[in-house]
Structures are given as structure tokens and as C-alpha cells.
Write a protein that holds these residues in place. Structure first.
Motif, PDB file in Angstrom:
ATOM      1  N   ALA A 231     -43.246 -13.706-109.833  1.00  0.00           N
ATOM      2  CA  ALA A 231     -42.733 -14.898-110.520  1.00  0.00           C
ATOM      3  C   ALA A 231     -42.972 -14.863-112.022  1.00  0.00           C
ATOM      4  O   ALA A 231     -42.155 -15.345-112.801  1.00  0.00           O
ATOM      5  N   ALA A 232     -44.090 -14.277-112.432  1.00  0.00           N
ATOM      6  CA  ALA A 232     -44.422 -14.230-113.857  1.00  0.00           C
ATOM      7  C   ALA A 232     -43.377 -13.452-114.654  1.00  0.00           C
ATOM      8  O   ALA A 232     -43.198 -13.675-115.849  1.00  0.00           O
ATOM      9  N   ARG A 233     -42.661 -12.540-113.974  1.00  0.00           N
ATOM     10  CA  ARG A 233     -41.602 -11.768-114.638  1.00  0.00           C
ATOM     11  C   ARG A 233     -40.203 -12.192-114.163  1.00  0.00           C
ATOM     12  O   ARG A 233     -39.212 -11.571-114.535  1.00  0.00           O
ATOM     13  N   GLY A 234     -40.151 -13.188-113.309  1.00  0.00           N
ATOM     14  CA  GLY A 234     -38.861 -13.664-112.805  1.00  0.00           C
ATOM     15  C   GLY A 234     -38.251 -12.776-111.740  1.00  0.00           C
ATOM     16  O   GLY A 234     -37.104 -12.983-111.326  1.00  0.00           O
ATOM     17  N   GLU A 235     -38.999 -11.788-111.258  1.00  0.00           N
ATOM     18  CA  GLU A 235     -38.463 -10.851-110.265  1.00  0.00           C
ATOM     19  C   GLU A 235     -38.439 -11.477-108.874  1.00  0.00           C
ATOM     20  O   GLU A 235     -39.427 -12.050-108.429  1.00  0.00           O
ATOM     21  N   GLY A 236     -37.302 -11.354-108.206  1.00  0.00           N
ATOM     22  CA  GLY A 236     -37.163 -11.863-106.844  1.00  0.00           C
ATOM     23  C   GLY A 236     -36.804 -13.335-106.763  1.00  0.00           C
ATOM     24  O   GLY A 236     -36.566 -13.859-105.669  1.00  0.00           O
ATOM     25  N   ILE A 237     -36.746 -14.020-107.900  1.00  0.00           N
ATOM     26  CA  ILE A 237     -36.481 -15.470-107.889  1.00  0.00           C
ATOM     27  C   ILE A 237     -35.045 -15.768-107.447  1.00  0.00           C
ATOM     28  O   ILE A 237     -34.807 -16.738-106.716  1.00  0.00           O
ATOM     29  N   ASP A 238     -34.094 -14.940-107.880  1.00  0.00           N
ATOM     30  CA  ASP A 238     -32.705 -15.139-107.441  1.00  0.00           C
ATOM     31  C   ASP A 238     -32.602 -15.040-105.924  1.00  0.00           C
ATOM     32  O   ASP A 238     -31.821 -15.759-105.298  1.00  0.00           O
TER      33      ASP A 238
END
Length: 318
Positions: A231-238
Motif C-alpha cells: 500500500a505504501a507504494r500503491g501496488e496491488g490497490i487497483d
């Protein structure tokens, strides 16, 4: 006294100060609360409520912030209720969550509110259902409710949200904790955050195994997906947003969304009614009726259950 109709109109226009005042009326159990709820009733039912829960340290606030970013990119208005532990000094909410979400503070399409649990054991403020209604009426498309992660009380989020997201992280013994806390029964989407750490794959496998134990799902039933994120890098949020949208579509297709909202409304009615009864019974302390019943119990003339029935009848008739 504030003009409720004016406040509601301003909240509908997206004015954060009006939304803040309405939620403050809710939190303070204002005498105007009934008027507020009456004004909001016809304006609600449009927002999608997503609850996020999990043990402390799994990255709930970071994940919430990342979800806000994703939904804003999709053009949706977002409300966030960050339900914090009550401060032992002031009774107010500790604002750690707000600090982490400060990047959204200047965005007029995002409303963030920290709420204190005030010792309420479910991890959710008692006023959360009414606060959700305020944000819904104010035009939020999505409302994210982030709860205090405090073990078994996490399960209360399931009764407040359309979709419940359970967050875990590798290396925290979360699999065992999840099974112990009963949150394996309430998650609609599972997120293994901090997936760049060692043990993320093992945590996901362990979770998948536990979800399969004793599973009695039919062919058309929802099977909670497991999504890995950083989450800290926005990875996997989509992928999390995609899983949420799939769950929402499944609920709408199978009538589950309506069922959940009906159950939520029923619980809210019950809570308000019980609170009112408790207040009326509390007003009887020192009242002769209560003393008389107590004397009869001590004298062996009456059992406590019949005494309680008599008290409830007196309160409800009064």
C-alpha cells in the motif's frame, strides 16, 4: 441552535464545514439529532460502504489512503471515517489516521473524519451508523470505514459495511490471530499488505487454506479473494478496487446488498430503542418502584426475572 435544513443543503453542495457540523451533532447526541436524521433519510442509500479492519500495524491507514487515491482517480467522491481509540485524557479521537491521510486534506472530493470509540467495545463509535448516513447524504459515492484493530471486536465492522476488507501482514502471526478473532467469517475481501516482505506468499497460502477449511459454499456463492499489496507504494490497490467492485456486483445480483442494508437498519433501530430504554431505567435510580422491587427480592417474595419484567412493563407504559 443551528438551522438543520440549511446545514443539510450545504452538505449536499459538498461543503466540508457543514458535513463536520452534522457529524458533530451526531457525536454529541444533540437534541437536534432527530431533526437531522429526518432531513437526511430521503437523501441516503447511494453510497457504497467499505469497512477495513485488521490488527494494529498491518497498514490500515496507508491502505485506506491508497484506496482514496484510486477512487478519486475514478472520479468518485470519497468519505473516510477513521474510528480511533478514545483518548484517555479528552475522550476525543487520536488523529494518527488523519496525519497519514493528510495528502487528501486539500481535496474537496474527499472528506476525512476521525471518530472516538469512547470505550465502545466493538471498535466502532456508537455514532458511526449516523455518521455514515451524513456522508451518504452529502454525496459520497464511497465511504471507507477504518476501524480500531483490537482483536475480537474487529468483527463489528461486518454489521456496518456493505463489504468488509480484512488486512493482514506477513510476520505478524496474523493467520492464527485471524482464526482466533473470528474475522475469517466476516471478510469479503482479504488483503495481505506489505507483500514485499518475506513470508507474504506463505501468509497468503495459510489464509487460503484456512478459508477453505469447513467451507460450505455453493457454486454461486461468493468466495473471498486474497489480494497482495504494498500500500505504501500503491501496488496491488487497483486489484483491491476490482475485487470490491466484483463483490458489489455479486451482492446486487443475488440480493445480498439489500439484505445487509436491511439488517443494518434493524440493528440501528434496536440500538436506539435499547439506548432509550436504558436511559429511562437509569432515571429510576432512587425511584420508589425500583426500591420496592429490590426489597421484595431481598425478602424472597420475588425473583429478579419477574422483577425485571415488572420494571420493563412500568417503563414502557410510562
Amino acid at each position: 441552535m443551528q438551522d438543520v435544513s440549511s446545514l443539510v443543503a450545504q452538505a449536499r453542495e459538498g461543503r466540508p464545514r457543514a458535513v463536520a457540523r452534522l457529524i458533530s451533532l451526531v457525536e454529541g447526541a444533540s437534541p437536534q439529532l432527530r431533526e437531522v436524521m429526518e432531513a437526511l433519510a430521503p437523501l441516503t442509500g447511494n453510497a457504497y460502504v467499505v469497512g477495513l479492519t485488521g490488527s494494529p500495524g498491518v497498514g490500515k491507514s496507508t491502505s485506506t489512503s491508497a484506496l482514496v487515491t484510486a477512487y478519486r482517480k475514478a472520479g468518485k467522491r470519497v468519505g473516510v471515517l477513521a474510528v480511533d481509540p478514545s483518548s484517555p485524557f479528552s475522550g476525543g479521537a487520536l488523529l494518527g489516521d488523519r496525519v497519514r491521510m493528510s495528502e487528501h486534506a486539500s481535496d474537496p472530493g474527499v472528506y476525512i473524519r476521525s471518530m472516538a470509540t469512547r470505550g465502545h467495545l466493538g471498535g466502532l463509535a456508537w455514532a458511526a451508523p449516523q455518521a455514515i448516513r451524513v456522508l451518504d447524504a452529502a454525496g459520497c459515492d464511497v465511504i471507507l470505514v477504518e476501524t480500531v484493530g483490537v482483536g475480537q471486536s474487529e468483527v463489528e465492522i461486518a454489521s456496518q459495511a456493505d463489504t468488509s476488507v480484512v488486512l493482514l501482514a506477513p510476520g505478524m502471526g496474523d493467520g492464527i490471530q485471524a482464526a482466533k478473532a473470528g474475522i475469517l467469517e466476516i471478510g469479503d475481501v482479504y488483503v495481505v499488505n506489505k507483500a514485499d516482505r518475506d513470508g507474504a506468499d506463505a501468509t497468503a497460502r495459510e489464509l487460503n487454506h484456512m478459508l477453505g477449511l469447513g467451507e460450505s459454499r455453493g457454486p454461486g456463492d461468493w468466495r473471498p479473494p486474497i489480494v497482495k499489496t504494498v500500500a505504501a507504494r500503491g501496488e496491488g490497490i487497483d486489484e483491491v478496487v476490482e475485487a470490491l467492485e466484483k463483490h458489489r456486483a455479486w451482492m446486487e445480483e443475488h440480493g445480498v446488498l439489500t439484505e445487509r442494508r436491511l439488517a443494518r437498519a434493524s440493528q440501528e433501530i434496536e440500538t436506539i430503542a435499547v439506548t432509550a430504554l436504558r436511559r429511562r431505567i437509569g432515571d429510576l435510580h432512587g425511584d420508589r418502584r425500583l426500591s420496592a422491587l429490590a426489597e421484595r427480592i431481598v425478602a424472597g417474595e420475588l425473583d429478579p426475572y419477574r422483577a425485571a419484567d415488572s420494571l420493563v412493563e412500568g417503563v414502557t407504559e410510562g
